[in-house]
Design a protein around this motif. Structure first.
Motif, PDB file in Angstrom:
ATOM      1  N   ASP A  22      43.601  23.008 -62.087  1.00 35.11           N
ATOM      2  CA  ASP A  22      43.304  24.262 -61.380  1.00 35.11           C
ATOM      3  C   ASP A  22      41.792  24.485 -61.435  1.00 35.11           C
ATOM      4  O   ASP A  22      41.256  24.912 -62.457  1.00 35.11           O
ATOM      5  N   ILE A  23      41.107  24.179 -60.350  1.00 36.26           N
ATOM      6  CA  ILE A  23      39.641  24.274 -60.313  1.00 36.26           C
ATOM      7  C   ILE A  23      39.216  25.735 -60.420  1.00 36.26           C
ATOM      8  O   ILE A  23      39.700  26.582 -59.651  1.00 36.26           O
ATOM      9  N   PRO A  24      38.339  26.072 -61.375  1.00 35.25           N
ATOM     10  CA  PRO A  24      37.841  27.448 -61.460  1.00 35.25           C
ATOM     11  C   PRO A  24      37.235  27.886 -60.129  1.00 35.25           C
ATOM     12  O   PRO A  24      36.590  27.089 -59.434  1.00 35.25           O
ATOM     13  N   GLU A  25      37.425  29.140 -59.794  1.00 31.99           N
ATOM     14  CA  GLU A  25      37.001  29.634 -58.485  1.00 31.99           C
ATOM     15  C   GLU A  25      35.519  29.403 -58.225  1.00 31.99           C
ATOM     16  O   GLU A  25      35.121  29.059 -57.106  1.00 31.99           O
ATOM     17  N   LYS A  26      34.703  29.549 -59.250  1.00 25.14           N
ATOM     18  CA  LYS A  26      33.252  29.386 -59.074  1.00 25.14           C
ATOM     19  C   LYS A  26      32.866  27.934 -58.784  1.00 25.14           C
ATOM     20  O   LYS A  26      31.742  27.664 -58.346  1.00 25.14           O
ATOM     21  N   GLU A  27      33.792  26.991 -59.027  1.00 26.59           N
ATOM     22  CA  GLU A  27      33.499  25.573 -58.807  1.00 26.59           C
ATOM     23  C   GLU A  27      34.101  25.051 -57.503  1.00 26.59           C
ATOM     24  O   GLU A  27      34.017  23.848 -57.220  1.00 26.59           O
ATOM     25  N   LEU A  28      34.689  25.935 -56.707  1.00 32.48           N
ATOM     26  CA  LEU A  28      35.249  25.525 -55.424  1.00 32.48           C
ATOM     27  C   LEU A  28      34.140  25.392 -54.392  1.00 32.48           C
ATOM     28  O   LEU A  28      33.370  26.335 -54.170  1.00 32.48           O
ATOM     29  N   ASP A  29      34.042  24.231 -53.746  1.00 31.34           N
ATOM     30  CA  ASP A  29      33.102  24.084 -52.644  1.00 31.34           C
ATOM     31  C   ASP A  29      33.822  24.425 -51.345  1.00 31.34           C
ATOM     32  O   ASP A  29      35.020  24.200 -51.198  1.00 31.34           O
ATOM     33  N   TRP A  30      33.090  24.980 -50.396  1.00 32.10           N
ATOM     34  CA  TRP A  30      33.697  25.361 -49.109  1.00 32.10           C
ATOM     35  C   TRP A  30      34.031  24.113 -48.312  1.00 32.10           C
ATOM     36  O   TRP A  30      33.260  23.148 -48.285  1.00 32.10           O
ATOM     37  N   GLN A  31      35.205  24.129 -47.685  1.00 25.71           N
ATOM     38  CA  GLN A  31      35.618  23.044 -46.806  1.00 25.71           C
ATOM     39  C   GLN A  31      36.169  23.629 -45.513  1.00 25.71           C
ATOM     40  O   GLN A  31      36.756  24.716 -45.524  1.00 25.71           O
ATOM     41  N   PRO A  32      35.975  22.935 -44.391  1.00 24.84           N
ATOM     42  CA  PRO A  32      36.470  23.459 -43.115  1.00 24.84           C
ATOM     43  C   PRO A  32      37.952  23.790 -43.201  1.00 24.84           C
ATOM     44  O   PRO A  32      38.722  23.076 -43.858  1.00 24.84           O
ATOM     45  N   PRO A  33      38.388  24.883 -42.579  1.00 23.68           N
ATOM     46  CA  PRO A  33      39.796  25.309 -42.658  1.00 23.68           C
ATOM     47  C   PRO A  33      40.738  24.298 -42.024  1.00 23.68           C
ATOM     48  O   PRO A  33      40.328  23.459 -41.216  1.00 23.68           O
ATOM     49  N   PHE A  34      42.013  24.386 -42.411  1.00 23.73           N
ATOM     50  CA  PHE A  34      43.033  23.608 -41.731  1.00 23.73           C
ATOM     51  C   PHE A  34      43.139  24.090 -40.286  1.00 23.73           C
ATOM     52  O   PHE A  34      42.737  25.214 -39.948  1.00 23.73           O
ATOM     53  N   LYS A  35      43.668  23.238 -39.444  1.00 22.42           N
ATOM     54  CA  LYS A  35      43.757  23.530 -38.013  1.00 22.42           C
ATOM     55  C   LYS A  35      44.454  24.868 -37.771  1.00 22.42           C
ATOM     56  O   LYS A  35      45.528  25.125 -38.296  1.00 22.42           O
ATOM     57  N   LYS A  41      39.712  25.340 -46.916  1.00 19.35           N
ATOM     58  CA  LYS A  41      40.811  24.510 -47.414  1.00 19.35           C
ATOM     59  C   LYS A  41      40.959  24.631 -48.927  1.00 19.35           C
ATOM     60  O   LYS A  41      42.069  24.667 -49.456  1.00 19.35           O
ATOM     61  N   ASN A  42      39.848  24.690 -49.635  1.00 14.57           N
ATOM     62  CA  ASN A  42      39.922  24.740 -51.089  1.00 14.57           C
ATOM     63  C   ASN A  42      40.526  26.035 -51.598  1.00 14.57           C
ATOM     64  O   ASN A  42      41.270  26.041 -52.583  1.00 14.57           O
ATOM     65  N   ASP A  43      40.204  27.152 -50.943  1.00 12.93           N
ATOM     66  CA  ASP A  43      40.772  28.438 -51.354  1.00 12.93           C
ATOM     67  C   ASP A  43      42.283  28.442 -51.149  1.00 12.93           C
ATOM     68  O   ASP A  43      43.047  28.896 -52.009  1.00 12.93           O
ATOM     69  N   LYS A  44      42.721  27.948 -50.007  1.00 11.99           N
ATOM     70  CA  LYS A  44      44.159  27.886 -49.740  1.00 11.99           C
ATOM     71  C   LYS A  44      44.849  26.951 -50.731  1.00 11.99           C
ATOM     72  O   LYS A  44      45.910  27.288 -51.273  1.00 11.99           O
ATOM     73  N   SER A  45      44.250  25.797 -50.975  1.00 13.52           N
ATOM     74  CA  SER A  45      44.856  24.826 -51.879  1.00 13.52           C
ATOM     75  C   SER A  45      45.021  25.403 -53.281  1.00 13.52           C
ATOM     76  O   SER A  45      46.080  25.247 -53.915  1.00 13.52           O
ATOM     77  N   LYS A  46      43.997  26.069 -53.784  1.00 14.50           N
ATOM     78  CA  LYS A  46      44.058  26.656 -55.130  1.00 14.50           C
ATOM     79  C   LYS A  46      45.205  27.660 -55.227  1.00 14.50           C
ATOM     80  O   LYS A  46      45.994  27.634 -56.175  1.00 14.50           O
ATOM     81  N   ARG A  47      45.309  28.546 -54.239  1.00 16.56           N
ATOM     82  CA  ARG A  47      46.351  29.580 -54.255  1.00 16.56           C
ATOM     83  C   ARG A  47      47.756  28.967 -54.164  1.00 16.56           C
ATOM     84  O   ARG A  47      48.654  29.309 -54.936  1.00 16.56           O
ATOM     85  N   GLU A  48      47.941  28.051 -53.218  1.00 13.88           N
ATOM     86  CA  GLU A  48      49.276  27.505 -52.980  1.00 13.88           C
ATOM     87  C   GLU A  48      49.735  26.588 -54.112  1.00 13.88           C
ATOM     88  O   GLU A  48      50.915  26.581 -54.463  1.00 13.88           O
TER      89      GLU A  48
END
Length: 318
Positions: A22-35, A41-48
């Motif tokens: 579970d990557i700490p929120e402060k270490e998430l890099d922004w990635q283009p959203p899913f279609k 993408k990283n924010d969604k992945s962490k939550r799900e």
């Protein structure tokens, strides 16, 4: 052949493993959203993953138990913390996501000291079959892995050298200006550039590997020699990305990165490691839309639509 399968099953010591960090929120890099979405993408992945981690792990564990094969899930433990700390110190340009993906290769090398055949599954891989992966695939014939060419590459004859690429109009390489550093397109160009720097004879058609599902043997790991000259190869990746006098067009250079799959491809081609390309039955990409074909064995839930997958599973697989 049937005798060979039985013999392998008796003699070979096998394991299936996965990772959940579970990557700490402060270490998430922004990635283009899913279609069709707007969230990184990283924010969604962490939550799900947080919501469905236990269910996904239990599905993988149940599959392994049905085959009477050991299953192990690696998590945010002291071993991970030590690996993460070492890599952050030595390679500060790597994201935590990058480090996790090198970690799974590192774990394969640890496991090969005890096991002859290893099946790695990303945690978002859902087994929906009772068929034995190790019976379906003869791992001694080659590393079982998804290896394909990205759709956005274009005509091979036009891609033989950087001078030709430089003259191509950006719109001829459909989508490349908007590709993520994690995209198959980015990994194709990064692998190609690395092989040119290393000056070994690459195949005419370079494939992009996806390490979400990997069937591999102890012998193949030794042949791959993945971490040999690791610092040198990451230096090459860095130079390719940062060279202000690069031969590569800017829109290609900007998607170079430091990912495990680029290096996996380079090592396979450089060391002539045999590949046994997995088919879509055993590695189905659920990405741009939610759909599972008949006779699918493993669903790789790229789009992280775990809720949809759970409902589908409970309707079709129980």
């Amino acid at each position: 052949y049937i005798y060979d399968i039985i013999l392998r099953g008796i003699i070979m010591k096998r394991i299936i493993f996965s990772i959940y960090i579970d990557i700490p929120e402060k270490e998430l890099d922004w990635q283009p959203p899913f279609k069709g979405e707007t969230e990184s993408k990283n924010d969604k992945s962490k939550r799900e993953f947080a919501l469905y981690k236990n269910w996904l792990a239990e599905r993988q564990r149940s599959y392994a138990e049905a085959l009477e094969i050991e299953y192990k899930l690696y998590e945010y433990d002291d071993q991970w913390k030590a690996f993460d700390s070492e890599y952050k110190q030595k390679y500060p340009f790597l994201t935590t996501y990058n480090i996790i993906n090198f970690y799974k290769i590192h774990l394969m090398y640890i496991l090969k000291e005890e096991f002859d055949e290893i099946l790695y599954l990303d945690l978002d891989v859902l087994p929906i079959t009772k068929e034995n992966f190790f019976d379906a695939w003869n791992l001694t014939a080659g590393i079982v892995i998804r290896a394909e060419r990205p759709y956005a590459i274009g005509v091979q004859d036009e891609l033989d050298n950087p001078d030709t690429i430089r003259r191509l109009e950006a719109d001829r390489l459909d989508g490349i200006k908007y590709a993520s550093v994690r995209s198959p397109t980015a990994k194709y160009w990064n692998s190609r550039a690395m092989m040119q720097e290393l000056t070994f004879q690459a195949p005419k058609e370079i494939c992009v590997f996806n390490t979400g599902i990997v069937g591999i043997t102890k012998t193949q790991l030794e042949e791959l020699n993945y971490f040999d000259k690791f610092d040198e190869y990451l230096d090459i990746m860095t130079e390719l990305r940062e060279d202000e006098f690069s031969l590569w067009p800017k829109y290609i250079q900007e998607i170079f990165g430091w990912d495990n799959e680029t290096l996996f491809a380079v090592k396979c081609y450089e060391n002539n490691v045999k590949i046994n390309k997995i088919n879509r039955k055993w590695h189905w990409f659920m990405d741009n839309f939610n759909f599972v074909p008949e006779k699918t064995a493993f669903i790789h839930i790229i789009n992280k639509e775990f809720k949809w997958a759970k409902v589908w599973y409970e309707k079709n697989c129980l």
